[in-house]
Design a protein around this motif. Structure first.
Motif, PDB file in Angstrom:
ATOM      1  N   ASP A 243       0.820  -1.213   0.000  1.00  0.00           N
ATOM      2  CA  ASP A 243       0.000   0.000   0.000  1.00  0.00           C
ATOM      3  C   ASP A 243       0.851   1.259   0.000  1.00  0.00           C
ATOM      4  N   MET A 244       2.061   1.164   0.575  1.00  0.00           N
ATOM      5  CA  MET A 244       2.951   2.316   0.596  1.00  0.00           C
ATOM      6  C   MET A 244       3.479   2.641  -0.794  1.00  0.00           C
ATOM      7  N   GLY A 245       3.302   1.706  -1.702  1.00  0.00           N
ATOM      8  CA  GLY A 245       3.766   1.983  -3.048  1.00  0.00           C
ATOM      9  C   GLY A 245       4.775   0.980  -3.553  1.00  0.00           C
ATOM     10  N   SER A 246       4.502  -0.299  -3.354  1.00  0.00           N
ATOM     11  CA  SER A 246       5.396  -1.306  -3.897  1.00  0.00           C
ATOM     12  C   SER A 246       5.362  -1.281  -5.414  1.00  0.00           C
ATOM     13  N   SER A 247       4.332  -0.627  -5.965  1.00  0.00           N
ATOM     14  CA  SER A 247       4.258  -0.495  -7.416  1.00  0.00           C
ATOM     15  C   SER A 247       4.998   0.759  -7.878  1.00  0.00           C
ATOM     16  N   ALA A 248       5.670   1.445  -6.940  1.00  0.00           N
ATOM     17  CA  ALA A 248       6.447   2.634  -7.277  1.00  0.00           C
ATOM     18  C   ALA A 248       7.922   2.339  -7.062  1.00  0.00           C
ATOM     19  N   ILE A 249       8.755   3.086  -7.778  1.00  0.00           N
ATOM     20  CA  ILE A 249      10.196   2.928  -7.667  1.00  0.00           C
ATOM     21  C   ILE A 249      10.799   4.311  -7.472  1.00  0.00           C
ATOM     22  N   SER A 250      11.806   4.412  -6.651  1.00  0.00           N
ATOM     23  CA  SER A 250      12.387   5.723  -6.384  1.00  0.00           C
ATOM     24  C   SER A 250      13.777   5.842  -6.998  1.00  0.00           C
TER      25      SER A 250
ATOM     26  N   ASN B 175       6.849   3.513 -20.988  1.00  0.00           N
ATOM     27  CA  ASN B 175       6.355   2.626 -19.934  1.00  0.00           C
ATOM     28  C   ASN B 175       6.183   3.322 -18.581  1.00  0.00           C
ATOM     29  N   VAL B 176       6.269   4.648 -18.555  1.00  0.00           N
ATOM     30  CA  VAL B 176       6.107   5.412 -17.311  1.00  0.00           C
ATOM     31  C   VAL B 176       4.746   6.094 -17.308  1.00  0.00           C
ATOM     32  N   GLN B 177       4.010   5.976 -16.209  1.00  0.00           N
ATOM     33  CA  GLN B 177       2.688   6.589 -16.108  1.00  0.00           C
ATOM     34  C   GLN B 177       2.683   7.835 -15.226  1.00  0.00           C
ATOM     35  N   TYR B 178       3.299   7.721 -14.029  1.00  0.00           N
ATOM     36  CA  TYR B 178       3.303   8.862 -13.104  1.00  0.00           C
ATOM     37  C   TYR B 178       4.711   9.095 -12.577  1.00  0.00           C
ATOM     38  N   VAL B 179       5.047  10.377 -12.405  1.00  0.00           N
ATOM     39  CA  VAL B 179       6.339  10.759 -11.831  1.00  0.00           C
ATOM     40  C   VAL B 179       6.106  11.941 -10.903  1.00  0.00           C
ATOM     41  N   SER B 180       6.644  11.853  -9.691  1.00  0.00           N
ATOM     42  CA  SER B 180       6.528  12.974  -8.764  1.00  0.00           C
ATOM     43  C   SER B 180       7.803  13.117  -7.955  1.00  0.00           C
ATOM     44  N   PRO B 181       8.283  14.352  -7.783  1.00  0.00           N
ATOM     45  CA  PRO B 181       9.395  14.548  -6.847  1.00  0.00           C
ATOM     46  C   PRO B 181       8.888  14.354  -5.428  1.00  0.00           C
TER      47      PRO B 181
ATOM     48  N   ILE C 270       8.522   6.997  -9.271  1.00  0.00           N
ATOM     49  CA  ILE C 270       8.004   6.647 -10.601  1.00  0.00           C
ATOM     50  C   ILE C 270       7.034   5.484 -10.472  1.00  0.00           C
ATOM     51  N   MET C 271       5.939   5.563 -11.212  1.00  0.00           N
ATOM     52  CA  MET C 271       5.017   4.431 -11.319  1.00  0.00           C
ATOM     53  C   MET C 271       4.903   4.057 -12.788  1.00  0.00           C
ATOM     54  N   ALA C 272       5.085   2.766 -13.074  1.00  0.00           N
ATOM     55  CA  ALA C 272       5.019   2.284 -14.448  1.00  0.00           C
ATOM     56  C   ALA C 272       3.576   2.000 -14.846  1.00  0.00           C
ATOM     57  N   LYS C 273       3.323   1.985 -16.147  1.00  0.00           N
ATOM     58  CA  LYS C 273       1.992   1.650 -16.644  1.00  0.00           C
ATOM     59  C   LYS C 273       1.648   0.207 -16.320  1.00  0.00           C
ATOM     60  N   ASP C 274       2.668  -0.649 -16.343  1.00  0.00           N
ATOM     61  CA  ASP C 274       2.510  -2.060 -15.988  1.00  0.00           C
ATOM     62  C   ASP C 274       3.500  -2.374 -14.876  1.00  0.00           C
ATOM     63  N   GLU C 275       3.018  -2.924 -13.776  1.00  0.00           N
ATOM     64  CA  GLU C 275       3.882  -3.204 -12.629  1.00  0.00           C
ATOM     65  C   GLU C 275       5.029  -4.122 -12.998  1.00  0.00           C
ATOM     66  N   ASN C 276       4.839  -4.980 -13.992  1.00  0.00           N
ATOM     67  CA  ASN C 276       5.901  -5.884 -14.425  1.00  0.00           C
ATOM     68  C   ASN C 276       7.039  -5.134 -15.115  1.00  0.00           C
TER      69      ASN C 276
ATOM     70  N   ALA D 274      11.369   0.465 -16.353  1.00  0.00           N
ATOM     71  CA  ALA D 274      11.000   1.882 -16.357  1.00  0.00           C
ATOM     72  C   ALA D 274      11.982   2.681 -15.510  1.00  0.00           C
ATOM     73  N   GLY D 275      12.355   2.139 -14.353  1.00  0.00           N
ATOM     74  CA  GLY D 275      13.313   2.818 -13.493  1.00  0.00           C
ATOM     75  C   GLY D 275      14.668   2.955 -14.143  1.00  0.00           C
ATOM     76  N   ASN D 276      15.142   1.881 -14.790  1.00  0.00           N
ATOM     77  CA  ASN D 276      16.439   1.933 -15.478  1.00  0.00           C
ATOM     78  C   ASN D 276      16.423   2.927 -16.633  1.00  0.00           C
ATOM     79  N   ALA D 277      15.313   2.940 -17.373  1.00  0.00           N
ATOM     80  CA  ALA D 277      15.186   3.885 -18.486  1.00  0.00           C
ATOM     81  C   ALA D 277      15.184   5.317 -17.970  1.00  0.00           C
ATOM     82  N   ALA D 278      14.539   5.537 -16.831  1.00  0.00           N
ATOM     83  CA  ALA D 278      14.488   6.885 -16.244  1.00  0.00           C
ATOM     84  C   ALA D 278      15.872   7.342 -15.812  1.00  0.00           C
ATOM     85  N   VAL D 279      16.635   6.450 -15.176  1.00  0.00           N
ATOM     86  CA  VAL D 279      17.992   6.799 -14.746  1.00  0.00           C
ATOM     87  C   VAL D 279      18.859   7.139 -15.955  1.00  0.00           C
TER      88      VAL D 279
END
Length: 418
Positions: free
Chosen positions: A55-62, A91-97, A242-248, A253-258
């Motif tokens: 619930d804290m955001g396991s579908s999110a990556i920092s 493959n990225v849906q949401y991004v927030s600082p 970052i939250m991806a469009k697909d959790e898989n 998505a995180g690597n592409a963002a970096v």
């Protein structure tokens, strides 16, 4: 002699010496109850904690700026343009600082105040925090870009400061290093539920600790542009979520963002950023909790050994008391194996009854503890099978020796006994 007859004789023997049998079972009952309670509460606690992390955001990556790297400069920090570039990835849906700082919160015309925590983010923060407003709304993209002094307040904080939850339209002041900013509250959210908690219980605990007179802490969410202004810096961030469009696709998505950030900051050859996927820690946490639960259960199971020794002792006493019975049966043609299985069945039945009683007591104890700890009660079939299996195993292990002793008893010697 068939199995039914063995069971009938075993039950008759137990009923004939009921008090002695119950005292013998006591070790088994306590052992099984302890193991079942520990495993059941452990399973419920594990599911609760893992669910809370999800619930804290396991579908999110920092993505965090690697502050431990001595080569980090101000130009390596993440900007709003970087965030827009990341969001343009397929493959990225949401991004927030994520900007956090502490100060003090106060309400005009109200003598209540609090140590204040502000969390700054953009309009995607609502998705990263995984929680909707229970009153009002989140700030939008226009308000973030314009640096509007609007905020979302936690429902517990609202109750502490205003005495009610629905405080949409009220104003609250945040003070940081002699800088005071007045925020208009546009939304109320249950932040504790976003983290798998309960705001009502948190409020009760805070009131019980403070006597309901002093506010210890409160939390608001504000636009990241306002948060950075309060802190006296420019809009550069050390952490984005970052939250991806697909959790898989979260890892990719995180690597592409970096890679996108590194390319924009021309620091591909330096280790400037740390990628953290909360989901990768869930399996590790699950394993740690399981190992801890099994360890505690194993310690609790020591009483089963003590109970097994008690069973062996009472079976030896029973054999001594029934020596003539054994001699008569063997004289009438009973096989050694028949005598062996008769007493082994009695040992197993004794332990099995104790195990079933222990199972019921263990589940009851787990239910009480789960209610107190506010974790779900989860009684699995494997737990029931474990109780029955443990009880049967104890009956077999500690019943073999007495049963063999009875089976090998010479009939003439047995008949001579008083």
């Amino acid at each position: 002699m068939n199995i039914k007859e063995n069971i009938r004789i075993a039950i008759f023997s137990i009923k004939s010496n009921l008090m002695r049998s119950l005292l013998t079972m006591l070790g088994i009952i306590i052992g099984v109850a302890s193991v079942i309670a520990v495993i059941t509460v452990g399973n419920g606690g594990r599911d609760y904690i893992v669910g809370m992390i999800r619930d804290m955001g396991s579908s999110a990556i920092s993505i965090t700026v690697n502050a431990a790297n001595s080569d980090i400069s101000n130009s390596d920090y993440i900007t709003d343009d970087d965030i827009n570039a990341i969001k343009s990835l397929d493959n990225v849906q949401y991004v927030s600082p994520m900007v956090m700082t502490m100060g003090s919160l106060s309400v005009e015309g109200n003598d209540k105040s609090a140590i204040g925590v502000i969390v700054g983010g953009n309009s995607d923060l609502r998705y990263v925090m995984n929680g909707d407003c229970i009153y009002g709304r989140y700030f939008n993209k226009t308000e973030v870009e314009a640096g509007r002094s609007v905020c979302i307040i936690d429902s517990t904080s609202a109750m502490q400061l205003f005495g009610k939850k629905n405080v949409v339209g009220e104003f609250i002041s945040f003070n940081y290093n002699d800088v005071s900013v007045s925020f208009k509250i546009i939304g109320v959210t249950d932040m504790m539920s976003s983290f798998g908690g309960d705001s009502e219980k948190m409020l009760e605990n805070m009131n019980s600790l403070t006597g309901g007179s002093t506010v210890t802490s409160a939390m608001i969410m504000v636009p990241s542009t306002v948060a950075t202004q309060i802190m006296g810096g420019e809009a550069r961030y050390d952490t984005v979520y970052i939250m991806a469009k697909d959790e898989n696709d979260l890892e990719s998505a995180g690597n592409a963002a970096v890679n996108r950030i590194k390319a924009r900051h021309n620091n591909l050859d330096r280790d400037c950023y740390t990628l953290t996927n909360m989901a990768t820690y869930i399996d590790l946490l699950d394993t740690v909790i399981n190992v801890f639960t099994i360890f505690i259960a194993a310690v609790s199971a020591i009483s089963l050994v003590v109970g097994g020794i008690g069973v062996m002792n009472i079976m030896l006493v029973s054999i001594t008391e029934r020596t003539r019975e054994i001699g008569i049966r063997k004289a009438l043609g009973a096989k050694t194996s028949t005598i062996l299985f008769q007493f082994l069945t009695e040992s197993i039945i004794l332990c099995l009854i104790g195990g079933l009683i222990g199972l019921l007591l263990g589940v009851a104890a787990a239910a009480i503890v789960s209610k107190i700890m506010n974790v779900p009660l989860e009684v699995k079939f494997s737990t029931v099978a474990l109780a029955i299996g443990f009880s049967t195993a104890i009956g077999v292990i500690f019943g073999v020796y007495p049963a063999k002793r009875a089976a090998k008893m010479p009939p003439i010697e047995a008949l001579r006994r008083d």
